[in-house]
Scaffold this motif. Structure first.
Motif, PDB file in Angstrom:
ATOM      1  N   ALA A 136     -20.089  40.473 -44.560  1.00 36.04           N
ATOM      2  CA  ALA A 136     -20.339  39.890 -45.880  1.00 36.04           C
ATOM      3  C   ALA A 136     -19.723  38.502 -45.973  1.00 36.04           C
ATOM      4  O   ALA A 136     -20.353  37.552 -46.468  1.00 36.04           O
ATOM      5  CB  ALA A 136     -19.774  40.794 -46.974  1.00 36.04           C
ATOM      6  N   GLU A 137     -18.501  38.374 -45.484  1.00 42.50           N
ATOM      7  CA  GLU A 137     -17.834  37.073 -45.523  1.00 42.50           C
ATOM      8  C   GLU A 137     -18.577  36.044 -44.660  1.00 42.50           C
ATOM      9  O   GLU A 137     -18.744  34.887 -45.068  1.00 42.50           O
ATOM     10  CB  GLU A 137     -16.390  37.232 -45.045  1.00 42.50           C
ATOM     11  N   ARG A 138     -19.065  36.471 -43.494  1.00 42.20           N
ATOM     12  CA  ARG A 138     -19.768  35.557 -42.606  1.00 42.20           C
ATOM     13  C   ARG A 138     -21.114  35.155 -43.220  1.00 42.20           C
ATOM     14  O   ARG A 138     -21.544  34.010 -43.079  1.00 42.20           O
ATOM     15  CB  ARG A 138     -19.982  36.212 -41.246  1.00 42.20           C
ATOM     16  N   ALA A 139     -21.760  36.104 -43.879  1.00 41.43           N
ATOM     17  CA  ALA A 139     -23.036  35.791 -44.529  1.00 41.43           C
ATOM     18  C   ALA A 139     -22.853  34.663 -45.542  1.00 41.43           C
ATOM     19  O   ALA A 139     -23.616  33.684 -45.551  1.00 41.43           O
ATOM     20  CB  ALA A 139     -23.601  37.041 -45.209  1.00 41.43           C
ATOM     21  N   ARG A 140     -21.841  34.790 -46.353  1.00 38.20           N
ATOM     22  CA  ARG A 140     -21.617  33.774 -47.369  1.00 38.20           C
ATOM     23  C   ARG A 140     -21.239  32.438 -46.743  1.00 38.20           C
ATOM     24  O   ARG A 140     -21.605  31.377 -47.248  1.00 38.20           O
ATOM     25  CB  ARG A 140     -20.546  34.249 -48.339  1.00 38.20           C
ATOM     26  N   SER A 141     -20.542  32.494 -45.605  1.00 42.12           N
ATOM     27  CA  SER A 141     -20.117  31.243 -44.966  1.00 42.12           C
ATOM     28  C   SER A 141     -21.294  30.473 -44.364  1.00 42.12           C
ATOM     29  O   SER A 141     -21.212  29.254 -44.205  1.00 42.12           O
ATOM     30  CB  SER A 141     -19.069  31.527 -43.877  1.00 42.12           C
ATOM     31  N   VAL A 142     -22.387  31.178 -44.041  1.00 41.00           N
ATOM     32  CA  VAL A 142     -23.566  30.487 -43.486  1.00 41.00           C
ATOM     33  C   VAL A 142     -24.643  30.252 -44.545  1.00 41.00           C
ATOM     34  O   VAL A 142     -25.739  29.798 -44.228  1.00 41.00           O
ATOM     35  CB  VAL A 142     -24.163  31.263 -42.281  1.00 41.00           C
ATOM     36  N   GLY A 143     -24.332  30.550 -45.801  1.00 41.35           N
ATOM     37  CA  GLY A 143     -25.266  30.276 -46.888  1.00 41.35           C
ATOM     38  C   GLY A 143     -26.244  31.391 -47.177  1.00 41.35           C
ATOM     39  O   GLY A 143     -27.189  31.211 -47.956  1.00 41.35           O
ATOM     40  N   ALA A 144     -26.030  32.579 -46.576  1.00 40.69           N
ATOM     41  CA  ALA A 144     -26.862  33.742 -46.882  1.00 40.69           C
ATOM     42  C   ALA A 144     -26.244  34.500 -48.054  1.00 40.69           C
ATOM     43  O   ALA A 144     -25.075  34.295 -48.408  1.00 40.69           O
ATOM     44  CB  ALA A 144     -26.989  34.646 -45.667  1.00 40.69           C
ATOM     45  N   ARG A 145     -27.025  35.384 -48.644  1.00 44.82           N
ATOM     46  CA  ARG A 145     -26.550  36.206 -49.754  1.00 44.82           C
ATOM     47  C   ARG A 145     -26.161  37.580 -49.245  1.00 44.82           C
ATOM     48  O   ARG A 145     -26.931  38.221 -48.515  1.00 44.82           O
ATOM     49  CB  ARG A 145     -27.635  36.338 -50.822  1.00 44.82           C
ATOM     50  N   ALA A 146     -24.989  38.049 -49.619  1.00 40.94           N
ATOM     51  CA  ALA A 146     -24.509  39.361 -49.202  1.00 40.94           C
ATOM     52  C   ALA A 146     -24.622  40.338 -50.370  1.00 40.94           C
ATOM     53  O   ALA A 146     -24.003  40.138 -51.415  1.00 40.94           O
ATOM     54  CB  ALA A 146     -23.062  39.271 -48.731  1.00 40.94           C
ATOM     55  N   TRP A 147     -25.429  41.386 -50.174  1.00 36.62           N
ATOM     56  CA  TRP A 147     -25.579  42.456 -51.161  1.00 36.62           C
ATOM     57  C   TRP A 147     -24.969  43.719 -50.572  1.00 36.62           C
ATOM     58  O   TRP A 147     -25.222  44.054 -49.402  1.00 36.62           O
ATOM     59  CB  TRP A 147     -27.050  42.705 -51.488  1.00 36.62           C
ATOM     60  N   ALA A 148     -24.186  44.426 -51.364  1.00 34.13           N
ATOM     61  CA  ALA A 148     -23.460  45.586 -50.862  1.00 34.13           C
ATOM     62  C   ALA A 148     -23.836  46.860 -51.602  1.00 34.13           C
ATOM     63  O   ALA A 148     -23.917  46.877 -52.834  1.00 34.13           O
ATOM     64  CB  ALA A 148     -21.956  45.351 -50.994  1.00 34.13           C
ATOM     65  N   LEU A 149     -24.050  47.930 -50.837  1.00 37.63           N
ATOM     66  CA  LEU A 149     -24.162  49.288 -51.357  1.00 37.63           C
ATOM     67  C   LEU A 149     -22.882  50.006 -50.960  1.00 37.63           C
ATOM     68  O   LEU A 149     -22.616  50.185 -49.759  1.00 37.63           O
ATOM     69  CB  LEU A 149     -25.380  50.004 -50.769  1.00 37.63           C
ATOM     70  N   THR A 150     -22.076  50.382 -51.960  1.00 35.11           N
ATOM     71  CA  THR A 150     -20.751  50.937 -51.664  1.00 35.11           C
ATOM     72  C   THR A 150     -20.505  52.218 -52.456  1.00 35.11           C
ATOM     73  O   THR A 150     -21.329  52.641 -53.266  1.00 35.11           O
ATOM     74  CB  THR A 150     -19.633  49.939 -52.020  1.00 35.11           C
ATOM     75  N   GLY A 151     -19.316  52.782 -52.217  1.00 37.15           N
ATOM     76  CA  GLY A 151     -18.795  53.853 -53.041  1.00 37.15           C
ATOM     77  C   GLY A 151     -18.036  53.271 -54.223  1.00 37.15           C
ATOM     78  O   GLY A 151     -18.290  52.128 -54.629  1.00 37.15           O
ATOM     79  N   PRO A 152     -17.070  54.027 -54.759  1.00 38.19           N
ATOM     80  CA  PRO A 152     -16.391  53.629 -55.997  1.00 38.19           C
ATOM     81  C   PRO A 152     -15.679  52.277 -55.900  1.00 38.19           C
ATOM     82  O   PRO A 152     -15.167  51.899 -54.854  1.00 38.19           O
ATOM     83  CB  PRO A 152     -15.375  54.757 -56.217  1.00 38.19           C
ATOM     84  N   LEU A 153     -15.682  51.590 -57.018  1.00 38.48           N
ATOM     85  CA  LEU A 153     -14.931  50.337 -57.146  1.00 38.48           C
ATOM     86  C   LEU A 153     -13.498  50.638 -57.568  1.00 38.48           C
ATOM     87  O   LEU A 153     -13.242  51.664 -58.192  1.00 38.48           O
ATOM     88  CB  LEU A 153     -15.605  49.456 -58.214  1.00 38.48           C
ATOM     89  N   PRO A 154     -12.560  49.737 -57.238  1.00 39.84           N
ATOM     90  CA  PRO A 154     -12.740  48.525 -56.434  1.00 39.84           C
ATOM     91  C   PRO A 154     -12.720  48.854 -54.937  1.00 39.84           C
ATOM     92  O   PRO A 154     -12.157  49.873 -54.529  1.00 39.84           O
ATOM     93  CB  PRO A 154     -11.526  47.681 -56.828  1.00 39.84           C
ATOM     94  N   ASN A 155     -13.337  47.995 -54.150  1.00 41.63           N
ATOM     95  CA  ASN A 155     -13.260  48.128 -52.707  1.00 41.63           C
ATOM     96  C   ASN A 155     -13.464  46.749 -52.075  1.00 41.63           C
ATOM     97  O   ASN A 155     -13.962  45.833 -52.723  1.00 41.63           O
ATOM     98  CB  ASN A 155     -14.259  49.158 -52.171  1.00 41.63           C
ATOM     99  N   ARG A 156     -13.068  46.632 -50.814  1.00 43.68           N
ATOM    100  CA  ARG A 156     -13.066  45.314 -50.148  1.00 43.68           C
ATOM    101  C   ARG A 156     -14.473  44.747 -49.977  1.00 43.68           C
ATOM    102  O   ARG A 156     -14.684  43.540 -50.113  1.00 43.68           O
ATOM    103  CB  ARG A 156     -12.385  45.417 -48.786  1.00 43.68           C
ATOM    104  N   LEU A 157     -15.427  45.599 -49.656  1.00 53.95           N
ATOM    105  CA  LEU A 157     -16.781  45.094 -49.447  1.00 53.95           C
ATOM    106  C   LEU A 157     -17.354  44.523 -50.731  1.00 53.95           C
ATOM    107  O   LEU A 157     -17.972  43.453 -50.732  1.00 53.95           O
ATOM    108  CB  LEU A 157     -17.683  46.202 -48.899  1.00 53.95           C
ATOM    109  N   ALA A 158     -17.140  45.218 -51.846  1.00 50.82           N
ATOM    110  CA  ALA A 158     -17.625  44.719 -53.131  1.00 50.82           C
ATOM    111  C   ALA A 158     -17.015  43.356 -53.448  1.00 50.82           C
ATOM    112  O   ALA A 158     -17.687  42.459 -53.964  1.00 50.82           O
ATOM    113  CB  ALA A 158     -17.305  45.716 -54.242  1.00 50.82           C
TER     114      ALA A 158
END
Length: 201
Positions: A136-158
């Protein structure tokens, strides 16, 4: 099989079903989010953009399921779209994990394949997996959009993603089951946005 074992198994099965039923009301918000993702994704893919998807374990299988529906079809016929499952790239995966830190497993592929404006969908029942967080971090660094499907918040991926659909349930199997629903909602929204018509079964 003894009666006790049968009864115990039944209680476990009904507890599983109850977990799913309990999680469904709050999942309505997630359905709205993912439906909107599908609308935007359809426009992006139709314009020649690319989707990348990844996850670990069962989430890897769901990422591959998502990309297969877009390269092939979900319910209705449409032109094949560019969708790559990073967790299915076995030679790349083994080479990367052999030569680089484990968290680079997906991030290096994102850096190789994602272009500005592309979408990277990352699935994790816990939201804590270092390799999907790094992706996710790399996606944002290259200008892509990172969308996450996760479990309960808060979490690192979100926290690392641009947008998130979080299933509020502590039982990983239920989170994964609702992630599959989210994948199907997204694919249905892509079909609807493209205005495609059903073909042969």
């Amino acid at each position: 099989m003894t009666l006790a074992a049968t009864t115990s198994g039944t209680r476990c099965a009904h507890a599983h079903l109850a977990s799913l039923a309990d999680a469904l009301p709050a999942f309505g918000h997630c359905v709205d989010v993912v439906d909107e993702w599908g609308t935007r994704l359809a426009t992006h893919l139709r314009g020649g953009g690319r989707l990348l998807a990844a996850g670990n374990g069962g989430s890897a299988a769901q990422a591959q399921h998502l990309t297969a529906e877009l390269v092939g079809r979900f319910r209705d016929e449409h032109a094949p779209m560019s969708a790559i499952c990073l967790s299915a790239e076995t030679s790349s995966l083994t080479a990367i994990v052999n030569d680089y830190p484990p968290e680079e497993l997906f991030a290096r592929q994102v850096e190789a394949h994602a272009r500005p404006g592309d979408v990277v969908i990352l699935l994790s029942t816990s939201g804590r997996s270092p390799n999907v967080v790094a992706a996710a971090e790399r996606a944002r660094s290259v200008g892509a959009r990172a969308w996450a499907l996760t479990g309960p918040l808060p979490n690192r991926l979100a926290g690392a993603a641009d947008e998130v659909c979080a299933v509020e349930c502590d039982y990983p199997a239920t989170v994964q089951e609702l992630h599959l629903v989210a994948v199907h909602v997204l694919c249905a929204a892509v079909d609807r946005t493209l205005g495609v018509r059903g073909g042969p079964s």
